[in-house]
Design a protein around this motif. Structure first.
Motif, PDB file in Angstrom:
ATOM      1  N   UNK A  30      32.689  47.260  33.931  1.00  0.00           N
ATOM      2  CA  UNK A  30      33.160  48.399  34.717  1.00  0.00           C
ATOM      3  C   UNK A  30      33.956  47.940  35.934  1.00  0.00           C
ATOM      4  N   UNK A  31      33.509  46.868  36.561  1.00  0.00           N
ATOM      5  CA  UNK A  31      34.241  46.321  37.707  1.00  0.00           C
ATOM      6  C   UNK A  31      35.620  45.822  37.283  1.00  0.00           C
ATOM      7  N   UNK A  32      35.704  45.200  36.108  1.00  0.00           N
ATOM      8  CA  UNK A  32      36.983  44.689  35.627  1.00  0.00           C
ATOM      9  C   UNK A  32      37.992  45.812  35.466  1.00  0.00           C
ATOM     10  N   UNK A  33      37.543  46.963  34.995  1.00  0.00           N
ATOM     11  CA  UNK A  33      38.458  48.105  34.857  1.00  0.00           C
ATOM     12  C   UNK A  33      38.866  48.639  36.229  1.00  0.00           C
ATOM     13  N   UNK A  34      37.901  48.730  37.129  1.00  0.00           N
ATOM     14  CA  UNK A  34      38.177  49.254  38.469  1.00  0.00           C
ATOM     15  C   UNK A  34      39.057  48.308  39.277  1.00  0.00           C
ATOM     16  N   UNK A  35      38.931  47.018  39.009  1.00  0.00           N
ATOM     17  CA  UNK A  35      39.663  46.016  39.785  1.00  0.00           C
ATOM     18  C   UNK A  35      41.170  46.089  39.617  1.00  0.00           C
ATOM     19  N   UNK A  36      41.651  46.807  38.606  1.00  0.00           N
ATOM     20  CA  UNK A  36      43.086  46.867  38.374  1.00  0.00           C
ATOM     21  C   UNK A  36      43.806  47.705  39.427  1.00  0.00           C
ATOM     22  N   UNK A  37      43.062  48.485  40.206  1.00  0.00           N
ATOM     23  CA  UNK A  37      43.696  49.209  41.297  1.00  0.00           C
ATOM     24  C   UNK A  37      43.856  48.268  42.485  1.00  0.00           C
ATOM     25  N   UNK A  38      45.035  48.229  43.096  1.00  0.00           N
ATOM     26  CA  UNK A  38      45.250  47.332  44.228  1.00  0.00           C
ATOM     27  C   UNK A  38      44.224  47.550  45.333  1.00  0.00           C
ATOM     28  N   UNK A  39      43.745  46.451  45.879  1.00  0.00           N
ATOM     29  CA  UNK A  39      42.815  46.427  46.999  1.00  0.00           C
ATOM     30  C   UNK A  39      41.400  46.853  46.631  1.00  0.00           C
ATOM     31  N   UNK A  40      41.167  47.226  45.359  1.00  0.00           N
ATOM     32  CA  UNK A  40      39.806  47.529  44.941  1.00  0.00           C
ATOM     33  C   UNK A  40      39.077  46.266  44.529  1.00  0.00           C
ATOM     34  N   UNK A  41      39.827  45.210  44.255  1.00  0.00           N
ATOM     35  CA  UNK A  41      39.245  43.973  43.758  1.00  0.00           C
ATOM     36  C   UNK A  41      38.818  43.051  44.886  1.00  0.00           C
ATOM     37  N   UNK A  42      37.769  42.290  44.624  1.00  0.00           N
ATOM     38  CA  UNK A  42      37.311  41.296  45.587  1.00  0.00           C
ATOM     39  C   UNK A  42      38.366  40.223  45.819  1.00  0.00           C
TER      40      UNK A  42
END
Length: 242
Positions: A152-164
């Motif tokens: 789920x994090x991998x999918x969410x991480x595709x939005x800029x600045x949402x990723x660690x």
């Protein structure tokens, strides 16, 4: 997707995140391929993936445009990350962590302590902080024993600045950035303390606050909203602020 395709995809994601490809900018296969020094095929495949991820929108028969991402949408993505990482921390605390995971988490804390103990940050410190921060978050997620969280994090991480892996740094005000990153590091300490103590609810709350604090650091540390002078995005490939 092939190796070259993955590299092109990761590079285009990074260019969107850092603003090299600005919101609303039109992009097409041939000029993009020439700009990146690759053939059209990996660019075409990358465009399709980025469209699916919501980073590009169709513009005309063959072209695309970089999607405008609103503040609420970005805030929502960061909040989702907080929920997911909070869940990971809670499950890690409740199931207990192995000696190996414990050692990695403590190593991240020790590296951070050494980084911040001098009382300031220099340019060389930024890459070190990125690496230890990334390792900390990935280890905590893996410690949950729940692969659905990572997915789920991998999918969410595709939005800029949402990723660690995407850290916005104001290089004109490194003293203020020191306070921000040191604050985040202290939250790492609190989260590890809760996880090792088996305090699931506390660990979850700390990690949710940890993610949401990245949205509020401008208010917390006096950064003027909209001031982009000297600000860049540090992002390495497609790895996974925080």
């Amino acid at each position: 997707m092939s190796g070259p395709g993955q590299r092109v995809l990761a590079l285009l994601r990074q260019m969107i995140a850092e603003g090299s490809l600005a919101a609303g900018e039109r992009i097409a296969e041939i000029p993009t391929a020439e700009r990146l020094g690759v053939s059209r095929m990996p660019v075409r495949m990358a465009f399709r993936v980025l469209e699916q991820e919501g980073l590009l929108i169709r513009h005309g028969a063959r072209g695309y445009a970089v999607r405008q991402l609103g503040e609420e949408e970005l805030a929502g993505a960061v909040e989702v990350r907080g929920v997911l990482e909070g869940l990971a921390a809670r499950q890690a605390a409740e199931r207990g962590v192995s000696a190996e995971v414990r050692a990695v988490l403590l190593e991240c804390l020790e590296r951070g302590d050494r980084l911040f103990e001098k009382g300031y940050l220099c340019e060389e410190d930024l890459a070190s902080y990125h690496d230890l921060n990334l390792r900390f978050h990935q280890t905590l997620v893996e410690a949950s024993g729940n692969p659905a969280i990572a997915a789920a994090l991998a999918r969410n991480d595709h939005l800029p600045f949402a990723s660690v892996s995407a850290l916005v740094v104001d290089r004109e005000h490194l003293e203020r950035e020191y306070r921000r990153f040191n604050f985040a590091h202290l939250q790492h300490h609190a989260a590890v303390d809760a996880v090792l103590a088996g305090q699931g609810a506390r660990a979850e709350g700390i990690m949710r606050e940890h993610a949401n604090a990245t949205l509020r650091y401008a208010r917390l540390f006096g950064t003027e909203e909209g001031d982009s002078v000297g600000r860049t995005v540090i992002q390495r490939g497609s790895q996974k602020p925080g």
